[in-house]
Scaffold this motif. Sequence first.
Motif, PDB file in Angstrom:
ATOM      1  N   UNK A  88     -67.316  43.689  88.696  1.00  0.00           N
ATOM      2  CA  UNK A  88     -66.294  43.934  89.711  1.00  0.00           C
ATOM      3  C   UNK A  88     -66.771  45.069  90.611  1.00  0.00           C
ATOM      4  N   UNK A  89     -66.708  44.911  91.929  1.00  0.00           N
ATOM      5  CA  UNK A  89     -67.154  45.985  92.828  1.00  0.00           C
ATOM      6  C   UNK A  89     -66.439  47.301  92.521  1.00  0.00           C
TER       7      UNK A  89
ATOM      8  N   UNK B 142     -57.394  48.017  90.876  1.00  0.00           N
ATOM      9  CA  UNK B 142     -56.596  47.035  90.150  1.00  0.00           C
ATOM     10  C   UNK B 142     -55.214  46.881  90.742  1.00  0.00           C
ATOM     11  N   UNK B 143     -54.385  46.058  90.128  1.00  0.00           N
ATOM     12  CA  UNK B 143     -54.650  45.368  88.868  1.00  0.00           C
ATOM     13  C   UNK B 143     -55.534  44.131  89.039  1.00  0.00           C
ATOM     14  N   UNK B 144     -56.017  43.658  87.863  1.00  0.00           N
ATOM     15  CA  UNK B 144     -56.877  42.494  87.830  1.00  0.00           C
ATOM     16  C   UNK B 144     -56.300  41.453  86.875  1.00  0.00           C
ATOM     17  N   UNK B 145     -56.790  40.224  87.026  1.00  0.00           N
ATOM     18  CA  UNK B 145     -56.417  39.133  86.126  1.00  0.00           C
ATOM     19  C   UNK B 145     -57.687  38.653  85.433  1.00  0.00           C
ATOM     20  N   UNK B 146     -57.637  38.588  84.108  1.00  0.00           N
ATOM     21  CA  UNK B 146     -58.759  38.074  83.323  1.00  0.00           C
ATOM     22  C   UNK B 146     -58.349  36.764  82.677  1.00  0.00           C
TER      23      UNK B 146
ATOM     24  N   UNK C   2     -60.652  47.408  85.844  1.00  0.00           N
ATOM     25  CA  UNK C   2     -61.644  46.339  85.727  1.00  0.00           C
ATOM     26  C   UNK C   2     -62.252  46.343  84.329  1.00  0.00           C
ATOM     27  N   UNK C   3     -62.241  45.201  83.638  1.00  0.00           N
ATOM     28  CA  UNK C   3     -62.774  45.151  82.273  1.00  0.00           C
ATOM     29  C   UNK C   3     -64.297  45.213  82.249  1.00  0.00           C
TER      30      UNK C   3
ATOM     31  N   UNK D  98     -65.183  43.900  76.838  1.00  0.00           N
ATOM     32  CA  UNK D  98     -63.728  43.844  76.674  1.00  0.00           C
ATOM     33  C   UNK D  98     -63.176  42.421  76.697  1.00  0.00           C
ATOM     34  N   UNK D  99     -63.950  41.475  77.150  1.00  0.00           N
ATOM     35  CA  UNK D  99     -63.455  40.109  77.283  1.00  0.00           C
ATOM     36  C   UNK D  99     -64.315  39.146  76.480  1.00  0.00           C
TER      37      UNK D  99
END
Length: 316
Positions: free
Chosen positions: A145-146, A151-155, A172-173, A177-178
């Motif tokens: 992620x730049x 945020x917020x962000x969606x994963x 940003x994860x 983390x994912x």
Amino acid sequence: MRVFVCEFVTGGGLRKGPLPPSLAREGLMMRDALVSDLLDLGVDVLMAHDDRTRAPYGAESVSVAPGDSVWRLWADLASACDVAWVVAPETGGLLAKLTRVVRDSGARVIGPDDETIRIASSKTLTASKLAAFVLTPPVWRPGEVPVDRAGPFVAKPDDGAGCEDTRMMTAAPTKTQLPKGHIVQPFVPGDAASLTVLRVEGRTRLLSANRQRIVVENGAFRFRGVGVAALEDRDGRFVAVAEAVVAALPGLSGIFGIDLVLGEDGPVVIEVNPRLTTAYAGLRDALGFNPAALVPPFSAAVCAPAAAPRHVEIAL
């Protein structure tokens, strides 16, 4: 004419494991609506059903029990039919595989071509195709992620369907983390919506613009239902989105869905569902006529009422 209808969840696709009640409920709603519409057109319907669910009314259906080879069964049933209409999640390539198995059986498949299903099954590939045609959020891999994006962000999974394993994240994860195969997008504020679109014989028709009931609980997105035809298209912006999506993905065919967020800058396309969606369960009541009659080879003389579609609420 004989038609093989296969809704993956209720048709035995999950027979080797648990059958989540929420998925079964959605699947039954779509399955029963489609079967009812086809039967009303005078065709014979052949199916399979998970023996933990009820058999469909009016259709010939084979019960799927533990130990049954469901993919072989589906292929055999499809080979006995002229036409097949399948519904499956894109996750893990299931929709692509089911479509391929049924098409290889010799049945005519209602729906997009294989390449379009492949693209629509990936958030990354879909975004790359849509970006030149509609507003759509960028897709990043975890850790890419730049740094200047707040945020917020969606994963979510790159090949997931609906709200499956979709989470809100304030920061940003990182890569660790994912789970593998997840992607990250910026959260788009606005109202959740969807379009139910018909694409046949080179023509695109917006059937309904729907309001989606999506909530965030403990950081996870949950789908709670849909208001079919709850939104009006007074300025034609939804028709324009449908036509732009088809321009980006010209292999779309049949009845399919487009998920949107109605943001400050207009409709933002989140994903394309190359299949029937839950909204189909209320589509006939909303339109006032049988939507399956619009799809070849079932096409019939259908006169749409002059009045606007009626709002039909589907709660989950």
